[in-house]
Every structure is written in structure tokens, then in C-alpha cells.
Design a protein around this motif. Sequence first.
Motif, PDB file in Angstrom:
ATOM      1  N   SER A 186     -12.501  46.512-144.841  1.00 59.01           N
ATOM      2  CA  SER A 186     -12.193  45.672-145.788  1.00 59.01           C
ATOM      3  C   SER A 186     -11.027  45.493-146.697  1.00 59.01           C
ATOM      4  N   ALA A 187     -10.505  44.421-147.355  1.00 57.51           N
ATOM      5  CA  ALA A 187      -9.346  44.557-148.064  1.00 57.51           C
ATOM      6  C   ALA A 187      -9.409  45.761-149.125  1.00 57.51           C
ATOM      7  N   GLN A 188     -10.587  46.070-149.912  1.00 55.20           N
ATOM      8  CA  GLN A 188     -10.524  47.183-150.536  1.00 55.20           C
ATOM      9  C   GLN A 188     -10.217  48.400-149.966  1.00 55.20           C
ATOM     10  N   GLN A 189     -10.954  48.647-148.907  1.00 57.16           N
ATOM     11  CA  GLN A 189     -10.841  49.922-147.923  1.00 57.16           C
ATOM     12  C   GLN A 189      -9.420  50.076-147.649  1.00 57.16           C
ATOM     13  N   LEU A 190      -8.825  48.871-147.262  1.00 60.19           N
ATOM     14  CA  LEU A 190      -7.217  48.940-146.796  1.00 60.19           C
ATOM     15  C   LEU A 190      -6.520  49.555-147.867  1.00 60.19           C
ATOM     16  N   GLN A 191      -6.777  48.825-149.066  1.00 55.19           N
ATOM     17  CA  GLN A 191      -5.910  49.063-149.942  1.00 55.19           C
ATOM     18  C   GLN A 191      -6.034  50.465-150.598  1.00 55.19           C
ATOM     19  N   HIS A 192      -7.115  51.264-150.396  1.00 55.69           N
ATOM     20  CA  HIS A 192      -7.558  52.760-150.833  1.00 55.69           C
ATOM     21  C   HIS A 192      -6.807  53.455-149.741  1.00 55.69           C
ATOM     22  N   THR A 193      -6.685  52.983-148.418  1.00 57.11           N
ATOM     23  CA  THR A 193      -6.271  53.826-147.355  1.00 57.11           C
ATOM     24  C   THR A 193      -4.644  53.927-147.455  1.00 57.11           C
ATOM     25  N   ILE A 194      -4.092  52.680-147.898  1.00 56.09           N
ATOM     26  CA  ILE A 194      -2.617  52.477-148.023  1.00 56.09           C
ATOM     27  C   ILE A 194      -2.342  53.529-149.015  1.00 56.09           C
ATOM     28  N   SER A 195      -2.779  53.269-150.220  1.00 56.40           N
ATOM     29  CA  SER A 195      -2.340  54.157-151.386  1.00 56.40           C
ATOM     30  C   SER A 195      -2.791  55.476-151.310  1.00 56.40           C
ATOM     31  N   ALA A 196      -3.834  56.026-150.464  1.00 56.24           N
ATOM     32  CA  ALA A 196      -3.997  57.270-150.583  1.00 56.24           C
ATOM     33  C   ALA A 196      -3.105  58.092-149.506  1.00 56.24           C
ATOM     34  N   SER A 197      -2.671  57.264-148.246  1.00 55.02           N
ATOM     35  CA  SER A 197      -1.948  58.305-147.601  1.00 55.02           C
ATOM     36  C   SER A 197      -0.423  58.065-147.856  1.00 55.02           C
ATOM     37  N   THR A 245     -12.290  57.890-141.323  1.00 51.81           N
ATOM     38  CA  THR A 245     -13.775  58.090-140.971  1.00 51.81           C
ATOM     39  C   THR A 245     -14.412  57.334-142.361  1.00 51.81           C
ATOM     40  N   SER A 246     -15.422  56.871-142.020  1.00 49.40           N
ATOM     41  CA  SER A 246     -16.236  56.203-143.091  1.00 49.40           C
ATOM     42  C   SER A 246     -16.733  57.440-144.032  1.00 49.40           C
ATOM     43  N   GLY A 247     -17.077  58.433-143.401  1.00 47.23           N
ATOM     44  CA  GLY A 247     -17.939  59.395-144.105  1.00 47.23           C
ATOM     45  C   GLY A 247     -19.245  58.739-144.657  1.00 47.23           C
ATOM     46  N   SER A 248     -19.816  59.207-145.627  1.00 49.01           N
ATOM     47  CA  SER A 248     -21.035  58.899-145.951  1.00 49.01           C
ATOM     48  C   SER A 248     -21.134  57.833-147.107  1.00 49.01           C
ATOM     49  N   GLY A 254     -18.705  54.348-149.019  1.00 48.19           N
ATOM     50  CA  GLY A 254     -18.006  53.122-148.614  1.00 48.19           C
ATOM     51  C   GLY A 254     -16.249  53.594-148.584  1.00 48.19           C
ATOM     52  N   THR A 255     -16.090  54.540-149.062  1.00 47.42           N
ATOM     53  CA  THR A 255     -14.757  54.856-149.501  1.00 47.42           C
ATOM     54  C   THR A 255     -14.275  55.604-148.040  1.00 47.42           C
ATOM     55  N   PRO A 256     -13.243  55.060-147.229  1.00 50.91           N
ATOM     56  CA  PRO A 256     -12.715  55.959-145.993  1.00 50.91           C
ATOM     57  C   PRO A 256     -12.344  57.320-146.265  1.00 50.91           C
ATOM     58  N   ARG A 257     -12.368  58.123-145.497  1.00 55.15           N
ATOM     59  CA  ARG A 257     -11.800  59.580-145.608  1.00 55.15           C
ATOM     60  C   ARG A 257     -11.000  59.888-144.422  1.00 55.15           C
TER      61      ARG A 257
END
Length: 527
Positions: free
Chosen positions: A91-102, A153-156, A158-161
Motif C-alpha cells: 500500500s502507499a503507507q507501506q511504501l512510505q514506511h519502507t522508503i523512510s526506514a531504509s 516481509t510482512s511479519g505479524s 501491517g508494517t513491513p519488516r
Amino acid sequence: MSGIADTHSSLLQSLQATAESCPGRAALLGDCEGFTYAELLQEVTTIATAMRNRNLDVVGLFANNGPRWLLVDLACQLAGVTLVPLPGFFSAQQLQHTISASGLQGLLTDMPGYFADVPVFGKGEALAGMTLLLCKQVQPATLPAETAKITFTSGSTGTPRGVCLSNETQFATAEALAVSLAPLRCATHMCLLPLATLLENVAGAYTCWLLAGTLLVPGLERLGFSGSSQLDMQRLCACIDEHQPDSLILLPQILKSLLEQVDNFGWQPPPTLRFVAVGGGKVAADLLREATKRGLPVYEGYGLSECGSVVALNLPGAVREGAAGKALPHCEIALRDGEIVVRGPHYLGYLGVTEDPGERSDGWLATGDLGSRDSDGFLHITGRKKNILISSYGRNISPEWIESELLRAQDVLQCVVVGDARPYCSALLLPRPGTDVRQIEDWIGTVNRALPDYACIRRWAVLPQPLTFADGLLTANGRPRRDCIAERYARVIEDLYVGEPQKISPSTPAPSPADNRRSGEQNPGVA
């Protein structure tokens, strides 16, 4: 190709050896372009040089399946750039999290318009046949040393790990698979899963190249994929027929759908198929048996991202029904209190996590999966440690076991078994549209006859809509997020435990999916 010989990537060194001995051999074929081994390394070197010239350290990749995806992957290895594959179903939210976290410095994509409204990206420029979107403000992430790839990976939740992997761990997995599969002489592998999936990336692409084979990478649309979970099986079968591959990797649901094409539409697997690996979830032994009868040479395996993908696999001449195979030569597998632990090449850590509770001081990695091993060394997966249901009578029940049996029916598309702290098991089911509910009742009765009393399904309810990744109810590889499902359908589940259950039989009235849609409620199909 002068930089290849000095790289630490054994995969690139293997590619160079093949290019020197067989320069004209096809290495990578897509819908519109292809590369021999010699051409592939030349293009990879060009892309790596462009990355170095831009001083890139961490790059994201959001693109369709095709040669360019893999060229970027290899170029990052050569240039020493950390690659962050972004799944198309995020999702857009998960993409945003991934971009900022990495801590991405830039994103390579063949869909720049998808990110037109994302403020973190500036104007794009051409690179590797794609568009490189540079990040305006970079907040560097602290990565473990030798991090070559961050697979999410999705983990348990909604926030990708982010799982940080070295090139060495990925290569060790691919090399172990190549050694094990070499006797089959598979010359062509078709990538059917999205390349952002580590299983296809490592076990599919890398392994094929280590065997000096030809990798076929049609676009996802040609394969029949659309959206996050839609798959046109007729298009997929037509693509398999066109390419006539020697090997494939499938998820359990795709295998089930292929069997439906055989049984209901007369599709025949191509005679070229020699090896079809099935992973990503527990597979019922009967489903594998039926697939073999219909000409699909299927072999179940087991793995996890933290170990670089596959760690156990059934192989020709070493197959055990109901098992996930034996440990591959690069790792060891053991059991501690019923939990599977693995020792061998593994991940460097989780992104943003300083301490890893899964790794033991003696090098064994706790997987969170439950299983057993028979006297011949075959690994049997029984479920997830955290998913175990403990009935109010004190019986421990693995829901995956029951679900895999219920999902053998073509008319059952999705299934989640519940019953923690309850007197009996119940199920939330998604029937195929148009299915007579009494067919579902009959099938549950058939499954129950093969189950012990404490594991029988006493009541069930129809899911009002499919469980999806976008809704937060499935993980990236299609496994149910049980806590989220229990919260979303708390009322439905509670209704399944009102009153005394009866034995399920074909004569018992039950609501139809249409009735549920009309009423807006999810009344249980009570037996």
C-alpha cells in the motif's frame, strides 16, 4: 568486465565464467528484450558504473518483472550498493514506511507516474532503462555491515519488516539449490512470482544462472497478474505453454488453481516441466499427490527470508509425502521443544532493530515454526508456534493443519480456523462464487471424518469478502493475519460459539454468500 573478477559476489563470478565459456548462450529473456551471458555482464557493468558515478549507497527498486529488474539487482552487487526491492502489492503507507526506514537515496522504477505525488522524490533521470527518482532529503539508516539487500516481509503486523541480507547468504542458498538440482539438467526457468519475492529472486533467478541456464521473465501482466491478489489462470497457462519451461516456483494457491485448469478446462502441463517447487505455506499431501498424477512434477520445500530463502526441499529420488523435504547442504536443521531451528548462513539483522531475539548464542536461529523430523531426516511442518490454538479442554491444535485439508476442495478459496480457548474448532470460509453451501457442508463432513474429534470443524461462517493484503488481513505471501482477522470478525466468531453445536451434515441449513451480502451480516452456518 574488469570489475567482475574483483567483486565479492560469487554469483557474478559464476556468470563471468559462463560468459567466457559460452558467451552466446541466452542468459535472460523478457517480453521485448533479451541478453546473452556476455551481453548481460556488459550491461551490468555499465549500470554499476553509472551508480558509482552518482555516489549511490542505498537504492530502491519498484518495477515489473523483466530483464531490467535483474540487471539492476546484479549491478547493485557489482557496485556495492544496497538494493531494496519494493513489492508491487504494498500500500502507499507501506511504501512510505519502507522508503523512510531504509534510507533510500533514490528509487529506480519503470512506473514513475506512480510516485508523482510523493513529495520525498525530486525530478527523475534515466538510468538502466528506467527512471531514477532521487530523494530530496535523505535520512541515512544504520545498516549492518555487508548488507547487500533488504527484503521486506510482512511479519505479524501491517508494517513491513526489513530483513538485511548479505550477498554471501543469498549465494549460499542458490548454490545449495544448484548442487541439488544439477542432475535434473533444467535448462530454462520461468519466473512466475514477482521478482521482489525473495523465493523467486534467489531460488529462481540465481539458481538458474548458477546452472548456466536461461531465465525467462515475462511481465506480470503476461502472466495474468493484476492488482494485489488477482490472477487470470487462463493467461498464466497460456504463458507457460508459450515458454515451455523446465522449472517453476509456485505458491500453494497457484498450484491449486493450476489443477483446476487441468480438471475443469483440459489444460495439460508442458512435457518440458521437470521440477516445480511449491513453498510459502503448508500444502496438503493429497494436493501434491493429485498434481503429480496430472503431470505436474511438484516438490514441496520450506524456507524463510532470515535464512536467505530455502532451507529444506523434496527432490527427485528423495520425496516424502506430507514433508517439506530434507535440509539442503548449506545448513543444519534441528528441533527444540517442537520448534524448528536452523544453523548456517543467515540474515544480518532486522532493519532498525539492535537486538535480535530469534538468534541463539550457539548460532541456531529460532524460526517460530513448529515441526517434527522422521527417522529418515524429512522435515514435517505442523504450524506456527504463535498460531497454536489451545482449546478449553487443553488440546493443542495447529490451525494450518486443518486449513490445508479444507483448502484441498476447489470450492473453498480461503479458510481460517479459530478455536483458541473455545470448546471446539470453527472456520471462516470463502466459497467460490456460485457454490452451493451444501457442497461446503459435505466437504467439511468429509474432512472431519479424517480428523480427531478435538480438531473437527463444528461450525462455520461465510466470509463476506475475500481476505486481502491491502485490507491488512493477509501477509505478503498469502498467510492469514490471525489477530487482525479475529478482531475484524469478532462478532462472527462469537456467534459461532452460541448454543450447542451439532454434527455437520448435508441436511443442515446454512446461509449462502448471497444471503450474507443481502443482510450485511455474517451469520454462521450452524450445523
